[in-house]
Write an enzyme that holds these catalytic residues in place. Structure first.
Site, short mmCIF file in Angstrom:
data_model
loop_
_atom_site.label_atom_id
_atom_site.label_comp_id
_atom_site.label_asym_id
_atom_site.label_seq_id
_atom_site.Cartn_x
_atom_site.Cartn_y
_atom_site.Cartn_z
N GLU A 80 1.32 0.45 6.96
CA GLU A 80 0.71 0.22 8.28
C GLU A 80 0.09 -1.18 8.39
OE1 GLU A 80 -1.95 3.42 9.25
OE2 GLU A 80 -0.35 4.91 9.18
N GLU A 130 4.63 8.96 5.82
CA GLU A 130 3.30 9.57 5.79
C GLU A 130 3.25 10.61 6.89
OE1 GLU A 130 0.20 6.64 4.95
OE2 GLU A 130 -1.10 7.83 6.24
C1 GAL Z 1 -2.87 6.53 7.86
C2 GAL Z 1 -3.13 5.57 6.72
C3 GAL Z 1 -3.79 6.27 5.56
C4 GAL Z 1 -4.93 7.11 6.05
C5 GAL Z 1 -4.40 8.11 7.02
C6 GAL Z 1 -5.41 9.09 7.51
O1 GAL Z 1 -2.70 5.89 9.07
O2 GAL Z 1 -1.94 5.02 6.28
O3 GAL Z 1 -4.25 5.33 4.64
O4 GAL Z 1 -5.85 6.28 6.64
O5 GAL Z 1 -3.90 7.41 8.13
O6 GAL Z 1 -4.85 9.93 8.47
#
Ligand code: GAL
Length: 803
Positions: free
Chosen positions: A422, A498
């Site tokens: 991100e 993710e």
């Molecule tokens: C994502 C990020 C992670 C964590 C997660 C929490 O956007 O890559 O590091 O912050 O959100 O939902």
């Protein structure tokens, strides 16, 4: 002057092969916090400093304090527009500032043709290294591998002093980064005419059932005129040997065959080793051993991801680097426990988010069978936090990637690199160039694995070409954009790099049971009905549907396998929340209910039949108290005190009923909840019961192991459960307990998984959280026995053998 001399003879992991010795610098380090001007010099008096062992995390002993990391910021990547006060974002632990480590050691006598390397698997952070008062070098990134040739700084006539200065800036991380020399440090003494550091590269470019082609490239230093390469089984049976005298610049290349190869996969994590020997004038100068696996990976638009020619989707979890109550200090037993818990859930992959993995984690993934997406950065050139990696990007990014790949490339578990997570560089053309630049560095270092980036600015990366140039376009959340991304990107597949970020607190259930985004409650907990997420994230079903309905989705990496220190969304403005709610397991490693939802899908070898919530709801008599069942069976009937509540069957057409069985209108009455699972012919295939528990009566202790290695670092994790006189878990018991370990082990830490608890992990007392906590016992160096005694309820006892 500290007279305690560290002798190189204290070898805890001493691999003595030919001319080479590798010595872990583990014990008798001196440590102090603070900016101490002359700490790098030899005659500095460190006798009053604390004596510590490496790996070490100086901040995990706290105390937790709101002031440690209070910030007034807008978290842009969470979609926030204006700044508010944030607490606990980096764990509310005191990791900031400067600290020094010093170690005295006597060098072995070096021959003229020998050199000595000082190797760090990582140090948090901004390391500056001195030997005998002279500056040797520095390495800023806390997650990076690095080493120095220290031959010219060493005296072989007496004592040497190694001094390491570390410094952590405030606002340098989005989670608890930890602090200290938290990974291993070693001295390597070797011949100058031999294998270069990280000089062995093993690839398996051709593999079928009959034969595997194994190519071993050896980079050398000094004068080497022959390289012998031998493949062996791990127990030393020689399989194939090849010698070569042909040198391309400093590189030799040997091609070997392995007949009827045993392939590496999560299901069959078979490993081989390669022994490389270098010669000068027919005399052996150097020898090193490296483990590897034989496997193929491919990513195509026709077949998606294939391992050893078989299509599969990643059943993955993202893991942060902290080990909960142990902080970030690398410990193999603790990492192994985490990975086994994930394996037992049915996971087959991890993403090391958002950092370079430790060697220990990779070795264990190789051995246990878990594929790895090895990530590198959370920031490139554009900042997410004021003092993040962007300060170092231009000067260090290339070096950091090179070191990552060179140090870890022979691990068969790694099936993909990730260049970032991100990164705000997803916006704008410069970022596209950076993505290409970084990917090219990975390719040059390792042409065998593809590169991904976890992307959240999906609209932007579809527009500007960022997503199109990546080998593997990774989407973080944004389930509504998968179809569009698949259409617009040229690769023909999309990875759920993710997913989920569902939030829950173990054993906490909220009513009424509804789906919520960013829901907050006054007790600062989230509901374990698994229907709550953040504004950007989603419940597990939204990912399951994509995984199951779109053949071009390569799999998912759930955020996260375990709760971690810091990032207490949705409570990052509410003190005392100080750790995350995203974990499938809590910070102590105890599974939350969600564990069984993933298990019901992923673990195809074992039955899952899990009932939630608990059934101790005094005061809710007659009130609607929904029951969910997570199971691999399609159909089940629910009974409360023998009365049927009806049959539920998984329903593909309904988002919430496709993967869980839900009884939404059950009225609470104390007693027994029983679920009976049926197969398609209505035959009973499994049953499960939970009961309303009576008063807390005694403690149930379950150790993950009771025999520990006498190495001063092996750990046993003892799960302690408050139970009633019949052995039922008391699911709301928050009882203060205290711990004592006698004999050849010590009390190491304790954790109850409550993200709002301010009790410190290293102190031998803590309240149970919803009936449970985990006590960690650590072996000493000598053989014998040890006992853990727990006081608070009827005394609980566990005995250990240390050998
Ligand atoms: C994502 C990020 C992670 C964590 C997660 C929490 O956007 O890559 O590091 O912050 O959100 O939902």
């Amino acid at each position: 002057m500290n007279k305690l001399t560290f002798i190189i003879g204290i070898l805890l992991c001493n691999i003595c092969i030919a001319q080479r010795t590798e010595t872990l610098l583990k014990d008798n380090w001196k440590f102090s916090k603070g900016t101490i001007d002359s700490a790098f010099t030899n005659n500095f008096d460190d006798s009053q400093w604390e004596t510590v062992s490496i790996p070490h995390d100086w901040a995990i002993t706290g105390p937790f304090d709101k002031e440690n990391d209070i910030q007034r910021v807008a978290i842009l990547q969470d979609g926030e527009k204006s700044a508010t006060e944030k607490t606990g974002r980096t764990g509310a632990l005191p990791y900031m500032g400067t600290a020094w480590y010093r170690l005295n050691f006597t060098s072995p006598k070096l021959d003229d043709d020998q050199k000595i390397l000082l190797h760090f698997d990582g140090a948090m952070s901004e390391a500056k290294v001195y030997i005998n008062g002279k500056f040797v070098g520095e390495h800023p990134y806390g997650y990076a591998y690095f080493y120095f040739d220290i031959t010219k700084y060493i005296t072989t006539k007496g004592e040497n002093t190694l001094a390491v200065r570390l410094h952590n800036e405030p606002k340098s991380s989005r989670w608890y980064p930890g602090a200290g020399i938290y990974r291993n440090v070693k001295l390597i003494v070797k011949n100058k005419n031999g294998i270069a550091h990280w000089g062995t590269t093993v690839t398996t470019p051709f593999v079928d059932n009959e034969i595997a082609k194994v190519v071993v490239k050896t980079n050398t230093t000094g004068t080497v005129d022959k390289v012998k390469t031998e493949i062996q089984t791990l127990d030393g049976k020689v399989i194939s040997t090849v010698e070569s005298k042909v040198k391309f610049a400093d590189q030799f290349e040997n091609t070997l065959q392995v007949k009827h190869p045993q392939l590496w996969s999560p299901e069959t994590p078979y490993l081989y080793k390669v022994i490389t020997t270098t010669y000068k004038n027919e005399e052996i100068t150097d020898q090193a051993s490296e483990r590897f696996g034989i496997r193929t990976i491919s990513y195509t638009s026709e077949k998606g991801f294939e391992l050893n020619g078989k299509q599969r989707k990643f059943k993955g979890v993202c893991l942060h680097h902290d080990l909960g109550p142990l902080g970030i200090a690398v410990n193999k037993a603790a990492i192994k426990r985490q990975l086994i818990i994930m394996k037992e859930m049915g996971a087959d992959a991890i993403r090391t988010a958002h950092n370079m993995p430790s060697i220990e984690q990779l070795e264990l993934c190789d051995e246990l069978g878990l594929m790895v997406v090895a990530e590198s950065f959370d920031e490139w050139k554009k900042p997410k936090v004021d003092n993040g990696y962007h300060r170092f990007f231009d000067e260090w990014a290339k070096k950091d990637i090179q070191n990552l790949v060179r140090a870890t490339k022979n691990h068969p578990s790694i099936v993909m690199w990730s260049a970032g997570n991100e990164v705000p560089d997803q916006w704008g053309n410069e970022g596209v160039k950076r993505a290409k630049w970084l990917q090219d560095i990975f390719h040059k270092e390792d042409p065998t694995r593809p590169v991904t980036v976890g992307m959240d600015q999906v609209k932007s990366v579809m527009e500007n070409g960022f997503g199109a140039i990546l080998d593997i376009p990774g989407l973080n959340y944004r389930t509504h954009l998968y179809d569009e991304a698949y259409e617009k990107f040229p690769q023909g597949f999309v990875l759920g790099s993710e997913t989920a970020s569902t939030v829950s607190s173990r054993g906490v259930y909220k009513f009424p049971v509804e789906e919520f985004k960013a829901k907050k409650y006054s007790d600062l907990q989230s509901s374990s009905y698994d229907l709550e997420a953040c504004s950007w994230s989603n419940i597990p079903e939204d990912d399951f549907i994509l995984q199951d309905d779109k053949s071009w989705v390569l799999g998912e990496f759930v955020w996260t396998g375990f709760d971690y220190l810091g990032e207490p969304s949705p409570y990052n403005e509410e003190w005392p929340s100080r750790s995350s709610y995203f974990g499938i397991c809590d910070l102590a490693g105890i599974p939350k209910d969600r564990y069984y939802l993933y298990k019901s899908r992923w673990d195809t070898n074992n039955e899952t039949l899990h009932i939630l919530p608990h059934w101790n709801w005094k005061g809710r008599e007659g009130e609607i108290t929904p029951i969910f069942v997570y199971t691999n069976y399609e159909k089940a009937e629910l009974f409360i005190n023998g009365k049927s509540q009806g049959i539920r069957e998984k329903d593909k057409s309904s988002r919430l009923d496709r993967y869980r069985l839900r009884w939404m209108d059950v009225k609470y009455e104390a007693g027994t909840v029983k679920v009976v699972a049926y197969d398609s012919t209505d035959k009973i295939v499994a049953t499960k019961e939970i009961h309303t528990a009576g008063k807390p009566h005694h403690l149930k202790l379950e150790a993950d192991k009771t025999t520990l290695i006498a190495n001063g670092e092996d750990l046993s994790f003892v799960t302690v459960t408050v139970v009633d006189k019949d052995g039922n878990t008391c699911p709301t018991a928050n009882l203060p307990l205290s711990f004592k370990v006698n004999g050849n082990a010590t009390f190491k830490a304790v954790c109850n998984g409550d993200p709002t608890s301010l009790e410190m992990f290293h102190l031998p007392r803590m309240k149970t959280f919803n009936g449970k906590l985990v006590v960690i016992v650590q072996s000493k160096y000598s053989n014998g026995t040890a006992t853990l005694e727990i006081k608070g309820l009827k005394t609980g006892k566990e005995t250990f053998i240390i050998q």
